[in-house]
Design a protein around this motif. Structure first.
Motif, PDB file in Angstrom:
ATOM      1  N   SER A  42      38.862 -26.474 -15.319  1.00 35.62           N
ATOM      2  CA  SER A  42      38.100 -27.694 -15.099  1.00 35.62           C
ATOM      3  C   SER A  42      37.311 -27.598 -13.804  1.00 35.62           C
ATOM      4  O   SER A  42      36.131 -27.956 -13.753  1.00 35.62           O
ATOM      5  CB  SER A  42      39.023 -28.914 -15.013  1.00 35.62           C
ATOM      6  OG  SER A  42      39.875 -28.964 -16.106  1.00 35.62           O
ATOM      7  N   LEU A  43      37.987 -27.107 -12.755  1.00 37.30           N
ATOM      8  CA  LEU A  43      37.297 -26.984 -11.462  1.00 37.30           C
ATOM      9  C   LEU A  43      36.087 -26.063 -11.613  1.00 37.30           C
ATOM     10  O   LEU A  43      34.973 -26.398 -11.198  1.00 37.30           O
ATOM     11  CB  LEU A  43      38.251 -26.398 -10.416  1.00 37.30           C
ATOM     12  CG  LEU A  43      39.395 -27.310  -9.964  1.00 37.30           C
ATOM     13  CD1 LEU A  43      40.303 -26.568  -8.995  1.00 37.30           C
ATOM     14  CD2 LEU A  43      38.826 -28.560  -9.302  1.00 37.30           C
ATOM     15  N   VAL A  99      32.537 -22.283  -6.563  1.00 42.49           N
ATOM     16  CA  VAL A  99      33.903 -22.511  -7.050  1.00 42.49           C
ATOM     17  C   VAL A  99      34.104 -21.717  -8.329  1.00 42.49           C
ATOM     18  O   VAL A  99      35.088 -20.993  -8.502  1.00 42.49           O
ATOM     19  CB  VAL A  99      34.115 -24.022  -7.331  1.00 42.49           C
ATOM     20  CG1 VAL A  99      35.537 -24.279  -7.788  1.00 42.49           C
ATOM     21  CG2 VAL A  99      33.784 -24.832  -6.108  1.00 42.49           C
TER      22      VAL A  99
END
Lengths: 316, 309
Positions: free
Chosen positions: B129-130, B138
């Motif tokens: 998800s990140l 990220v």
């Protein structure tokens, strides 16, 4: 082509660096310092300080990593804690050929069994044969290969006495290639089962893809026999994706070899790894981890390059 | 505006499916379609039933097992007794009932497999998800980590961790989970990348919804199907990895029985010559359990696949 290969090699470097950082971090996070591992517990503080100073244990951790990595690259993996004075690299190099022989033999067995099964299964899609092969590969995936190893040793070695239950050769006898092969067969077969199921399924789906192509119909229309069509026109194209699968299977192959070497007392690096874990011989454990990483990355690299060579459709 | 497919665990568009041509009939919910498809798959159902039996027997092991492995008594009179009505799987070299030990071993193996899967699924979902939501650096960082961990046989990292930490069962589960999240992370990230630009997510953003809520309410439910499938299939793999480690003497330690460490003690010349049942039954349990899990997982995959009817 050359630039493609170079690009691949450059892409492999960060992965190796990543694994080395992980390995190094585990060593540093673990309880117990090298000082307490190597020095007797009743040693005085001044000796301890001198020891730490001498081996750079007071350096900042990144500096220690760079030093460690620098030594690794030059093939210096330190010395065994158990067999005092024995370089780790020498211990690994003594064992590595056995592991490579085992893996090579298993690869051959896996190819000889799986690819024909995959082809047969694809040619007779949705027949009893196809379903049996598919079901068989399901069974293969669910069977832990160390259990197959145990059962084969019990059946073929202990009860029937057809095969030796371990080792690479009969002790105290002159070198004989037949004797070596006799010892090699069972461990190689068991290691091969680890990847046979997957390889069969990939060969099947790869062939299925090929069988539907237009050039296959053209070949049939020209009046070639079905076998010529399948093996000459089909197989050559169907095999290309399987090369990649070999690269992807390498990690599981390495994992399998640890167990197989252990069961069959095969003196390779997997067996050495487990022995070293029990003896808490940390430099050896780290050395084997790094060597396996290098070999796996190298194997993947070779698979990528082979793919590029064999598939003319790939552009660099 | 179309209805939001909040409780629909798949990425199919929320139109009536092509399998109900009579539009006057109310269209089935996606959950119902998936369940119907799953129950039509005989192998998957059979796997589910077998798995249910094994799990139930493991949970109720204290009631079912004739012996309690906790009070390890040495029963020399019944050493290596063949399967009989008294010992249905025979006895081991200590004269202990193998069937009882297999049942208690099931508790350990299933618990390790299930909890490690759960841990891996959670870590994978968070990481994916990140990476998928924020993208950029990220994403690059997490995906490189995934690449590194996937390209390396993680049994070596596990052995390395075990060598340095000599873990308990709990820590073993943590190690397995922390090396088993990568494929889930890839899946979730992929789902995010394809869903991030969908109208309903953009709408939610425009309405000023919090990031958390968008992730948990609008994106993740759509990724649920693939996560469930991948996680189910991973349980089988984790059970095998645990049994391999225990077999090598690096996992669950005796006297706590596990399928792997039972096989380790069965690896002995006399036992193999005289007592075939000892190496056979614990391995058979691993095999049946993993096969059932894989059948269920495959059935789920087909059921969740909107292209398969």
């Amino acid at each position: 082509m050359l630039s493609y290969i170079l690009r691949r090699i450059i892409m492999a470097v960060p992965i190796l660096i990543g694994i080395s950082i992980l390995t190094f971090s585990v060593m540093h996070l673990a309880p117990g310092s090298p000082t307490s591992m190597l020095l007797a517990p009743d040693i005085g503080p001044e000796v301890r300080i001198a020891f730490e100073e001498r081996y750079g244990l007071n350096d900042p951790i990144p500096v220690q990593y760079v030093k460690w990595m620098g030594a690794m690259i030059q093939g210096d993996m330190g010395y065994s804690l158990v067999r005092v004075g024995m370089p780790v690299s020498e211990m690994i190099m003594n064992r590595l050929p056995n592991t490579l022989i085992l893996m090579g033999a298993s690869t051959i067995i896996a190819i000889v069994i799986s690819i024909p099964l995959g082809i047969i299964s694809a040619r007779r899609q949705y027949t009893v044969t196809d379903y049996s092969v598919t079901f068989g590969s399901f069974v293969g995936i669910a069977t832990p290969n160390f259990w197959i190893g145990l059962l084969l040793i019990m059946w073929l070695s202990v009860n029937l006495g057809w095969f030796p239950s371990g080792g690479t050769h009969t002790l105290n006898e002159p070198f004989s290639i037949l004797d070596r092969l006799h010892h090699l067969f069972l461990p190689a077969l068991v290691l091969a089962t680890a990847d046979m199921a997957g390889l069969t399924r990939y060969s099947r789906s790869s062939m299925l893809e090929v069988i539907r192509q237009d050039y296959m119909r053209t070949a049939r229309a020209k009046g070639f026999t079905e076998n010529t069509v399948i093996y000459k026109h089909g197989l050559r194209n169907g095999l290309i994706p399987i090369i990649t699968i070999f690269g992807l299977m390498l990690p599981s192959f390495f994992a399998g070899s640890v167990v197989v070497e252990r069961i069959f007392a095969w003196p390779g690096i997997g067996d050495l790894l487990i022995t070293s874990v029990f003896q808490r011989d940390y430099p050896v454990i780290m050395g084997i981890t790094m060597i396996s990483a290098v070999l796996v990355v190298l194997g993947n690299l070779l698979a990528d390059i082979a793919y590029a060579i064999f598939d003319p459709r790939i552009e660099y | 505006m179309q209805q939001e497919p909040v409780n629909m665990p798949s990425s199919t568009p929320p139109e009536p499916g092509p399998n109900d041509p009579k539009l006057k009939k109310k269209p089935d919910t996606l959950t119902k379609i998936i369940l119907t498809k799953f129950f039509r798959n005989k192998l998957a159902v059979a796997g589910g039933i077998v798995l249910f039996i094994i799990v139930t027997m493991a949970i109720f092991a204290p009631l079912i097992a004739p012996q309690n492995p906790g009070d390890v008594e040495m029963d020399l009179l019944n050493r290596l007794a063949p399967p009989s009505t008294e010992f249905i799987m025979g006895t081991d070299d200590f004269g202990r009932d193998i069937f009882s030990r297999v049942l208690y071993g099931a508790q350990v193996s299933l618990l390790v497999g299930f909890l490690a899967m759960l841990g891996g699924a959670i870590i994978g979902t968070v990481m994916g998800s990140l990476a998928g939501y924020f993208g950029g650096r990220v994403d690059a960082l997490i995906m490189r980590l995934v690449d590194i961990l996937i390209s390396f046989p993680n049994i070596f990292l596990l052995i390395l961790l075990i060598a340095f930490f000599s873990p308990s069962v709990g820590l073993l589960i943590v190690f397995l989970a922390s090396l088993g999240w990568m494929s889930t992370a890839r899946l979730v990230r992929g789902e995010f990348l394809s869903l991030r630009q969908r109208e309903y997510v953009l709408a939610a953003k425009t309405l000023g919804m919090k990031t958390n809520r968008i992730i948990f309410q609008h994106i993740l439910p759509n990724a649920l199907g693939p996560i469930i499938v991948a996680s189910t299939l991973s349980v089988g793999n984790l059970i095998i990895v645990e049994s391999v480690l225990s077999f090598l003497g690096l996992g669950v330690q005796p006297p706590t029985p596990s399928w792997g460490n039972m096989l380790q003690s069965a690896q002995n010349y006399t036992i193999m010559r005289d007592a075939w049942w000892y190496p056979v039954f614990p391995g058979l349990m691993i095999f049946i359990t993993v096969l059932s899990i894989n059948f269920v997982g495959d059935g789920l995959r087909d059921a969740f696949d909107p292209k398969m009817r």
